[in-house]
Design a protein around this motif. Sequence first.
Motif, short mmCIF file in Angstrom:
data_model
loop_
_atom_site.label_atom_id
_atom_site.label_comp_id
_atom_site.label_asym_id
_atom_site.label_seq_id
_atom_site.Cartn_x
_atom_site.Cartn_y
_atom_site.Cartn_z
N UNK A 196 43.65 31.72 47.79
CA UNK A 196 44.15 33.05 47.40
C UNK A 196 45.57 32.98 46.84
N UNK A 197 45.76 32.12 45.86
CA UNK A 197 47.07 31.99 45.21
C UNK A 197 47.22 33.09 44.16
N UNK A 198 48.29 33.87 44.27
CA UNK A 198 48.55 34.97 43.34
C UNK A 198 49.97 34.85 42.79
N UNK A 199 50.09 34.90 41.47
CA UNK A 199 51.41 34.77 40.85
C UNK A 199 52.34 35.91 41.25
N UNK A 200 51.78 37.09 41.57
CA UNK A 200 52.62 38.22 41.94
C UNK A 200 53.27 38.05 43.31
N UNK A 204 49.80 36.22 36.03
CA UNK A 204 49.31 35.01 35.40
C UNK A 204 48.01 34.51 36.02
N UNK A 205 47.88 34.65 37.33
CA UNK A 205 46.66 34.22 38.01
C UNK A 205 46.56 34.96 39.34
N UNK A 242 42.46 30.85 34.73
CA UNK A 242 41.42 29.96 35.25
C UNK A 242 42.03 28.60 35.59
N UNK A 243 41.62 28.03 36.72
CA UNK A 243 42.08 26.70 37.12
C UNK A 243 40.86 25.79 37.18
#
Length: 483
Positions: A5-9, A17-18, A146-147
């Motif tokens: 659950x990585x969030x740029x915000x 960004x993601x 997307x990663x």
Amino acid sequence: MLYSNLNSQDICDSLELFENMDLFLGSNELTVLTGPNGAGKSTLLRLLNVRALEAGYSVIYAPQSPPGSALSEGQKQMLRWLEWMELGFHSESILLLDEPFRHLDTDFRRKALSFLRSVPGYRLIVSHDMDLLQGANRIYHLQNGFLESYGGNLDFYRMERQRQRQARRRQSEALRNRLHENRKKSKEINQRQSHRTKKAVADNETQNIPRSFINKQKNRAEKTAARLNGATERKSRILERQQKEAYEKLKTLESEPGGIVRIPCGPGKKHALVVENLGLDFGATRARENQEEASSFSTVAIPDLNLQVERGEVVWLQGKNGAGKSTFLESVLGLRRYKGKVRLGTVPFYLPQNLEHFGTERSVEEMLMDFWTICCPGSGFPGPQAQKDWRNLLGYAGIPADTIKRSASTLSGGERMKVMLTMAAILEPGILVLDEPEQNLDLVATEELLETLRQYAGAVLFVSHDAVFARELNPHRAWTFPS
């Protein structure tokens, strides 16, 4: 180690960004994160650092090297590496480095790569460096939120992305065909309904069928058509959504060079550049027309500093960090004082290592004069027609027309490179002098640069520490700059 659950915000509210992204780091694996400039790689690295510290891990986090200081860029990077090599690492250590291979010379690159392979713990390196990517155990590609994970080195990464690209193109084409067939089916249903309605009206007129019966049949047909149309419309919406998702994923794989800048080769002599017994001045730069007598300078004579570059020849200039390669290039172009003989047999175009002007808030158009003075030494400033041609070339290269009105600091590495290469196309030089041109470029922009240089018919003298990049350019010879 799994990050979920990585969030740029989580780093900055304004960064979208993601989101909800997962990333796995394998113990004792050399993992490299790559992707287009501006995709969020540095933001992701910062977020991983915060998460790891919160979890109590021992973290070594190093953002990109800041500009400034009297040292060369390579020397600054070497000092950072020497500090990291003195640190203690264990199986639970996490090493997070952002573009640590920039400007490192070939010898130190080997030491750095050997260190990364041998150090225990978890390692994630943000980089576009082809040498480093070739030595990776796993590569992550971040683009458009997307990663994608690739369990291998640069060769495997390229092969797998090509396979995925072809598969997703086929998927996108199949979805497009299904959507077309579904819309065709919906059209046929409407046509049949219209035909039945017209037939019922005609039957009533010729056969005197009761109106109530015709209306009943008409209502039944309309309900059937509405039900079938509803089903096909729902299916069309699903197919459109799937097609959009497939297209978005396909965009992250479209890494073939596009918008290639083609640089015409201008006239010149057989020898594009001749250097004899050059003595370098490592002081402040000064244009040659403002020089004092060369005998009054404090110069450094480097033995055997003689070089000839023939028309159409590609020469790879190698050497250690701080040896004077950039000073040498500036000297032969008349941007620094020197002793000895330099003869240019054609018009040169120079791409410096640090494009400092791109860090300002002035527009690209306003800075054209600054760029031209540095990159096109000895050439007069282009007139109105040439400036118009330059703007047109930017469009052909895939740069939107309004880009020249934007602040130069907002351009990506690939956009900056295209701005410079289109200037070269206007000049039509006979020799390109390039100082680490692959730095700050993502892999797509690097491929575009390589294709531009392969198509160029003139001489090329370039400095690079990235052996993979240099080999793909296929130079006629390598020339090692004496230490």
